[in-house]
Motif scaffolding. Structure first.
Motif, PDB file in Angstrom:
ATOM      1  N   ARG A   1       0.859  -1.185   0.000  1.00  0.00           N
ATOM      2  CA  ARG A   1       0.000   0.000   0.000  1.00  0.00           C
ATOM      3  C   ARG A   1       0.889   1.226   0.000  1.00  0.00           C
TER       4      ARG A   1
ATOM      5  N   THR B   1       1.538   4.889   0.956  1.00  0.00           N
ATOM      6  CA  THR B   1       1.067   5.934   1.866  1.00  0.00           C
ATOM      7  C   THR B   1       1.270   7.304   1.235  1.00  0.00           C
ATOM      8  N   ASP B   2       2.043   7.348   0.170  1.00  0.00           N
ATOM      9  CA  ASP B   2       2.229   8.536  -0.659  1.00  0.00           C
ATOM     10  C   ASP B   2       1.875   8.090  -2.073  1.00  0.00           C
TER      11      ASP B   2
ATOM     12  N   SER C   1       3.803   0.674   2.751  1.00  0.00           N
ATOM     13  CA  SER C   1       3.630  -0.311   3.820  1.00  0.00           C
ATOM     14  C   SER C   1       3.328  -1.644   3.145  1.00  0.00           C
TER      15      SER C   1
ATOM     16  N   GLU D   1       3.981   2.226   7.855  1.00  0.00           N
ATOM     17  CA  GLU D   1       4.897   2.685   6.816  1.00  0.00           C
ATOM     18  C   GLU D   1       6.325   2.268   7.163  1.00  0.00           C
TER      19      GLU D   1
END
Length: 189
Positions: free
Chosen positions: A10, A12-13, A52, A91
């Motif tokens: 995933r 996160t940015d 992450s 993260e």
């Protein structure tokens, strides 16, 4: 990459690139920073990577330093390798340190800062025993197998003014006696 282990990722940015291998056969894929940073000599920083993971049970990811950053800039990781456990969902962040004694290091957004190696790991069960079985190496460690100094000719042991041979801690091997006599010199230890 066919036949590899599927890892759920995933961002996160949303702009961060998905980690990738630079060359066929590479063990580590590159991690980038999502924030710029400037590290003076001796400073460290925790840099976010913008990703992450959900690793399968029985796997872990290890964050290793990049050899090019170490060679060119003196940058390393404080806790190398960093361990990402299968159950961690936060993260991934990298603790970088500038080990160069003179130069400041600057990181820009999306600079490659580390590499991620995913490995299968075994669960172990510890069984306490009174004695461990013998081995060739036994308790030898911390340079017991030699190294660069082992390849050099031995230097004669230093002597004091009266000609008495002094021993270093390495020559004594087991301990250094600290006392008031001349053989207790601890310089260089």
């Amino acid at each position: 990459m066919s036949g590899g282990v599927e890892i759920l990722l995933r961002r996160t940015d949303p702009e961060v690139p998905v980690p990738s291998y630079q060359h066929p056969g590479d063990a580590g894929c590159d991690l980038v920073t999502t924030e710029g940073a400037e590290l003076a000599p001796g400073e460290r920083a925790v840099l976010p990577t913008g990703i992450s993971l959900a690793l399968p049970d029985g796997y872990a990811a290890f964050v290793h330093p990049r050899s090019g950053l170490a060679a060119r800039c003196g940058v390393s990781l404080v806790n190398a390798p960093g361990t990402v456990d299968a159950g961690y969902r936060g993260e991934i962040k990298v603790i970088v340190a500038n080990l160069d004694p003179r130069e400041t290091v600057r990181f820009e957004r999306f600079d490659r800062i580390a590499q991620l190696v995913v490995q299968q790991v075994e669960k172990v069960r510890f069984r306490e025993v009174e004695e461990l079985p013998d081995s060739v190496r036994a308790a030898g460690g911390f340079g017991s197998t030699g190294g660069h100094a082992a390849d050099r000719p031995a230097r004669p042991a230093p002597a004091d003014a009266s000609g008495v041979t002094l021993q270093t801690a390495a020559q004594q091997k087991d301990y250094v006696a600290v006392g008031a006599d001349r053989a207790s010199d601890l310089r260089g230890q």
